[in-house]
Design an enzyme around this catalytic site. Structure first.
Site, PDB file in Angstrom:
ATOM      1  N   CYS A   1       0.855  -1.191   0.000  1.00 57.40           N
ATOM      2  CA  CYS A   1       0.000   0.000   0.000  1.00 57.40           C
ATOM      3  C   CYS A   1       0.890   1.240   0.000  1.00 57.40           C
ATOM      4  CB  CYS A   1      -0.896  -0.014   1.235  1.00 57.40           C
ATOM      5  SG  CYS A   1      -2.045   1.380   1.361  1.00 57.40           S
ATOM      6  N   HIS A   2       0.351   2.360  -0.522  1.00 67.18           N
ATOM      7  CA  HIS A   2       1.150   3.592  -0.562  1.00 67.18           C
ATOM      8  C   HIS A   2       0.783   4.576   0.546  1.00 67.18           C
ATOM      9  CE1 HIS A   2      -1.870   3.812  -4.070  1.00 67.18           C
ATOM     10  NE2 HIS A   2      -2.465   4.369  -3.048  1.00 67.18           N
TER      11      HIS A   2
ATOM     12  N   HIS B   1      -4.244   0.769   6.478  1.00 66.47           N
ATOM     13  CA  HIS B   1      -5.129   1.941   6.536  1.00 66.47           C
ATOM     14  C   HIS B   1      -5.438   2.378   7.959  1.00 66.47           C
ATOM     15  CE1 HIS B   1      -6.794   1.429   2.149  1.00 66.47           C
ATOM     16  NE2 HIS B   1      -5.476   1.605   2.205  1.00 66.47           N
TER      17      HIS B   1
ATOM     18  N   TYR C   1     -13.731   4.344   9.096  1.00 69.48           N
ATOM     19  CA  TYR C   1     -13.275   3.172   9.837  1.00 69.48           C
ATOM     20  C   TYR C   1     -13.632   3.220  11.315  1.00 69.48           C
ATOM     21  CZ  TYR C   1     -10.132   2.685   5.802  1.00 69.48           C
ATOM     22  OH  TYR C   1      -9.595   2.585   4.550  1.00 69.48           O
TER      23      TYR C   1
END
Length: 497
Positions: free
Chosen positions: A170-171, A200, A256
């Site tokens: 992931c970036h 995340h 989230y």
């Protein structure tokens, strides 16, 4: 160095072209084999043409093996990039629109919340089939590099049930790293970070500069920043209350946790519409739709644009090419990777997929011991891990009871919906997405019966607290540079729109 790299979902222009550029910027890789596969022949042909043109213009003698037959593309592959979006934008739209009827307002909806859970159900069903093909025809020591979301759920399923060595990439960490350096007024290369958590929801637990820990200076620095104080309100509030900055963007993070998107009248207090990633309702769906429409329409002009130049100066920050470089050449690479925990973070479950610092060289991928996360940060992660575990087991076993429990345990869904609403919402979602959910045949039939024969709970004609309409191709043509950037980038939030 002769080895084969296969891209699954290669019709995804955002990832495929950039990752191939990164790989072929490594001089030792100039004679590797490249294979593309996708279920969409049109998109596969367009991306293959474009990438083959890039290869030719860089003077390399590589011919892309392009096929809709996945097993042909996977034959003898040593490294496999997974960049699929199962169900495409049609399923993605259901992930956003159906929950909105129940008041669940998502910005992205591809990692957690109702959309992320459903994306996981589609993705895991497909990934187990992909893993079967990998086991049967790919190289015996192959590595699956997963870029597809929901990152943790798919990586978890591939490792536990797919029987394939899988790492998730992931970036998010580099993006937050840039922000931290900016607010502290330091060059990024002078700021050293330790970042740990789950994808995340990873936390910058230590910010180092010349031997000093600057973690305690972050809150004031972000609060005083002229842009981020307006665009990163959720992240700053989490920093204020938990003590550590989170990797993920304002819009992602807001969906989230249960506190920032549960009341429509409060959503706009926490977001900014200067860029979709700062909290726009269905923002990622919008920019993905615009990017797809633009690429399909404008593709002939892309072939007239200058080719990508394969050089270190133009190489991107995505981890994938650097990992392969480390494994093949021995050059050490340090990044942040998603792997099974196995004691790296001691107050998160061992079987969970965590994101933490890792090192790569010829000996493989090594994850150093992190220890305990700060207690509050671990608590946030553990709630999400419970949802992920339920969602993975639901998808693998086709258990709609576990699926409904995952929805109940999800922080945002649980903050907005009561149990009866969740049950009905799941019925609607699995029926709407039935063509991509082969494991739920019986549950879908039962859900259809209930939806057609029961007195249903009332739902809302609700488009979200911060919706922006999708631009037409004609509107995008007014700014071709921006339209091209959106379509071409894997990270569609590098710049403000």
């Amino acid at each position: 160095m002769g080895f084969k790299v296969t891209f699954i979902g290669a019709g995804s222009i955002g990832f495929t072209r950039g990752l191939l550029r990164d790989l072929l910027s490594v001089p030792e890789f100039n004679n590797m084999e490249v294979a593309f596969t996708d279920i969409n022949q049109k998109n596969l042909d367009m991306v293959t043409q474009l990438c083959q043109r890039d290869i030719k213009e860089n003077g390399l003698n590589i011919t892309i093996q392009s096929s809709t037959n996945r097993r042909v593309a996977l034959q003898d592959a040593k490294y496999i990039f997974n960049v699929v979006r199962i169900g495409g934008l049609a399923a993605f739209e259901q992930d956003i629109e159906v929950p909105l009827k129940y008041g669940v307002d998502q910005c992205v909806g591809d990692t957690l919340s109702a959309g992320g859970i459903m994306y996981g159900q589609r993705g895991i069903a497909a990934m187990l089939e992909i893993c079967k093909d990998i086991r049967e025809v790919a190289g015996s020591d192959c590595l699956l590099l997963n870029y597809a979301n929901p990152m943790a759920m798919l990586t978890w399923a591939c490792n536990k049930y797919g029987g394939v060595n899988t790492i998730g990439l992931c970036h998010g960490v580099p993006n937050g790293h840039r922000q931290i350096a900016e607010v502290l007024g330091k060059p990024k290369e002078e700021i050293d970070i330790i970042c740990a958590g789950i994808n995340h929801q990873t936390w910058y637990v230590k910010i180092g500069h010349n031997g000093n820990d600057l973690t305690g200076e972050l809150l004031e620095a972000f609060e005083n920043h002229p842009e981020y104080s307006k665009t990163e309100k959720v992240r700053i509030d989490m920093l204020r209350r938990f003590g550590y900055y989170s990797t993920e963007s304002n819009g992602h993070l807001s969906e989230y946790v249960p506190w920032y998107r549960k009341r429509p009248q409060e959503v706009n207090e926490w977001i900014d519409l200067g860029s979709w990633i700062n909290g726009e309702t269905g923002g990622y769906l919008r920019v993905c739709t615009e990017g797809r429409n633009w690429f399909e329409t404008d593709f002939p002009n892309w072939l007239k644009e200058p080719a990508y130049e394969y050089s270190q100066e133009n190489r991107g920050e995505e981890h994938g090419s650097y990992i392969i470089e480390g494994l093949e050449t021995g050059r050490v690479y340090r990044g942040h990777f998603n792997m099974i925990n196995q004691g790296v973070i001691t107050n998160l479950p061992d079987d969970a997929v965590i994101e933490a610092p890792g090192y790569v060289d010829r000996n493989g991928i090594s994850m150093p011991h992190v220890g305990d996360l700060p207690m509050g940060c671990a608590a946030v992660c553990n709630v999400s891990i419970s949802v992920q575990r339920l969602a993975v087991e639901a998808a693998v076993h086709g258990d709609d009871q576990l699926l409904r429990q995952a929805m109940m345990m999800d922080p945002l869904v649980g903050a907005v919906c009561n149990p009866k609403e969740i049950w009905q919402m799941v019925d609607e979602l699995i029926v709407a997405e039935s063509e991509w959910l082969p494991q739920y045949v019986e549950a879908i039939a039962e859900a259809k019966h209930r939806l057609n024969n029961s007195v249903l709970l009332p739902t809302k004609d609700y488009k979200g607290a911060a919706r922006i309409k999708v631009k037409s191709v004609e509107e995008m043509a007014q700014n071709r540079r921006e339209a091209n950037r959106n379509a071409a980038e894997a990270d569609k939030a590098k710049q403000k729109i």
